[in-house]
Design a protein around this motif. Structure first.
Motif, PDB file in Angstrom:
ATOM      1  N   UNK A 160      49.536  33.438  55.800  1.00  0.00           N
ATOM      2  CA  UNK A 160      49.022  33.799  54.474  1.00  0.00           C
ATOM      3  C   UNK A 160      47.733  33.051  54.164  1.00  0.00           C
ATOM      4  N   UNK A 161      47.522  31.905  54.804  1.00  0.00           N
ATOM      5  CA  UNK A 161      46.304  31.145  54.531  1.00  0.00           C
ATOM      6  C   UNK A 161      45.102  31.646  55.325  1.00  0.00           C
ATOM      7  N   UNK A 162      45.319  32.382  56.438  1.00  0.00           N
ATOM      8  CA  UNK A 162      44.167  32.838  57.220  1.00  0.00           C
ATOM      9  C   UNK A 162      44.124  34.346  57.429  1.00  0.00           C
ATOM     10  N   UNK A 163      44.988  35.100  56.705  1.00  0.00           N
ATOM     11  CA  UNK A 163      45.038  36.552  56.893  1.00  0.00           C
ATOM     12  C   UNK A 163      43.683  37.201  56.622  1.00  0.00           C
ATOM     13  N   UNK A 164      42.994  36.732  55.601  1.00  0.00           N
ATOM     14  CA  UNK A 164      41.672  37.289  55.275  1.00  0.00           C
ATOM     15  C   UNK A 164      40.704  37.040  56.425  1.00  0.00           C
ATOM     16  N   UNK A 165      40.688  35.828  56.967  1.00  0.00           N
ATOM     17  CA  UNK A 165      39.784  35.491  58.072  1.00  0.00           C
ATOM     18  C   UNK A 165      40.114  36.288  59.333  1.00  0.00           C
TER      19      UNK A 165
END
Length: 349
Positions: free
Chosen positions: A157-162
């Motif tokens: 959830x902390x790097x899904x955008x990246x």
């Protein structure tokens, strides 16, 4: 009677109290005697004890490491011990086995499943991929080993955008299984060729926008820590956009991100939208801050199946061992490694 005999007798007495029922193992109280026995047995088994942030406080307190599932699995892979006891749900223990194939991985109760991981099967993902043969599959780490094996890149959830942003814009993306995390990624990236699987965590989905709005009105100076799996994540951003809550007080965060934010906040109160087990670690990280659950009923019955009795049974009997097919594990490991190559995963789920 020797000291060794006395400790063996104590272990036998405690183990004799264990009961088993539909809700899991019970009959054992998490007192000092229990904690000392857990630590003794862990040493005898050369085991490292890992506890997810959503576990019971007593389980968290006796563990060697507490955190999100991916961070714990990476810690386990580097640990000197050759046995991993994963106090979490089944897919988490599978991930630990994927990253530590040579180690013995135990879960205190193999019945501890996950509604989110169960919301997509390998067969369902295979059929979805057939509809979009040129798509890149991005799967949240909260999935089974079989789904990871069919995945191109995992995400947290902390790097899904990246992770999604790293994929060429002309490539179609299939994002699974969490629809709320997928909606968050689409909102941030503006990506129109992102297809989202309609899965959810029943606990996070149950934390709704009306509850969040009511709590925000009742605590106007509080920070809002909202997990992107929550059904109220969109509502949190709406409240900020409408000026109902100051924009800088609304934070969409992974569990690891919540820990970092807790240490940095200047707020006296923080409203937390995630599974209630998270409050224990947040309060330890920032004891001067009052952490309040947006929904105090948001408790995962599967996480709570890892009881004091279950952990004791696990260490006494060496149960339940988690196995992952060698080929499935190898394919799943690639999807996790590709994610790590994009950037530090940070605070897992």
């Amino acid at each position: 009677m020797t000291v060794l005999d006395r400790t063996a007798e104590s272990s036998s007495i405690l183990a004799a109290r264990i009961t088993d029922g539909p809700g899991g193992y019970g009959g054992v109280v998490a007192d000092e005697e229990w904690a000392a026995e857990i630590r003794r047995l862990a040493t005898l088994r050369n085991a490292t004890l890992l506890a997810h942030n959503y576990q019971l406080p007593a389980i968290q307190d006796v563990a060697d490491h507490v955190g999100d599932s991916l961070a714990l699995s990476r810690i386990a892979a580097e640990a000197a011990e050759d046995t991993i006891v994963f106090c979490g749900v089944h897919f988490m223990a599978e991930t630990a086995k994927i990253l530590s194939p040579a180690k013995t991985v135990l879960i205190p109760d193999q019945r501890a499943g996950c509604s989110l991981a169960d919301s997509i099967t390998a067969d369902e993902l295979r059929a979805w991929k057939d509809e979009f043969p040129d798509a890149v599959v991005v799967s949240y780490v909260n999935t089974t080993a079989a789904v990871k094996a069919l995945t191109d890149i995992c995400c947290t959830s902390s790097n899904a955008v990246e992770v999604v942003a790293s994929i060429p814009e002309d490539r179609t993306v299939l994002f699974c299984p969490d629809q709320f995390l997928g909606a968050h990624v689409r909102r941030v990236t503006g990506r129109e060729n992102l297809h989202i699987w309609a899965g959810e965590c029943h606990v996070h989905a149950g934390i709704n926008g009306d509850e969040l709005a009511a709590q925000a009105r009742a605590h106007p100076d509080a920070d809002l820590f909202v997990h992107p799996e929550c059904g109220c994540a969109t509502s949190a951003l709406y409240l900020a956009g409408e000026g109902a809550v100051p924009d800088d007080r609304v934070k969409i965060l992974s569990t690891g991100g919540m820990m970092d934010a807790a240490r940095a906040t200047d707020a006296k109160q923080v409203l937390v939208a995630t599974e209630v087990g998270m409050l224990h670690q947040l309060r330890r990280a920032a004891p001067d801050v009052e952490f309040l659950a947006v929904n105090d009923r948001a408790s995962c019955k599967y996480m709570k199946m890892i009881t004091p009795a279950a952990l004791l049974r696990c260490l006494v009997e060496g149960a339940d061992e988690v196995h992952v097919d060698v080929d499935v594990a190898a394919a799943g490991r690639l999807s996790v490694q590709r994610m790590i190559e994009i950037g530090q995963p940070g605070g897992g789920e």
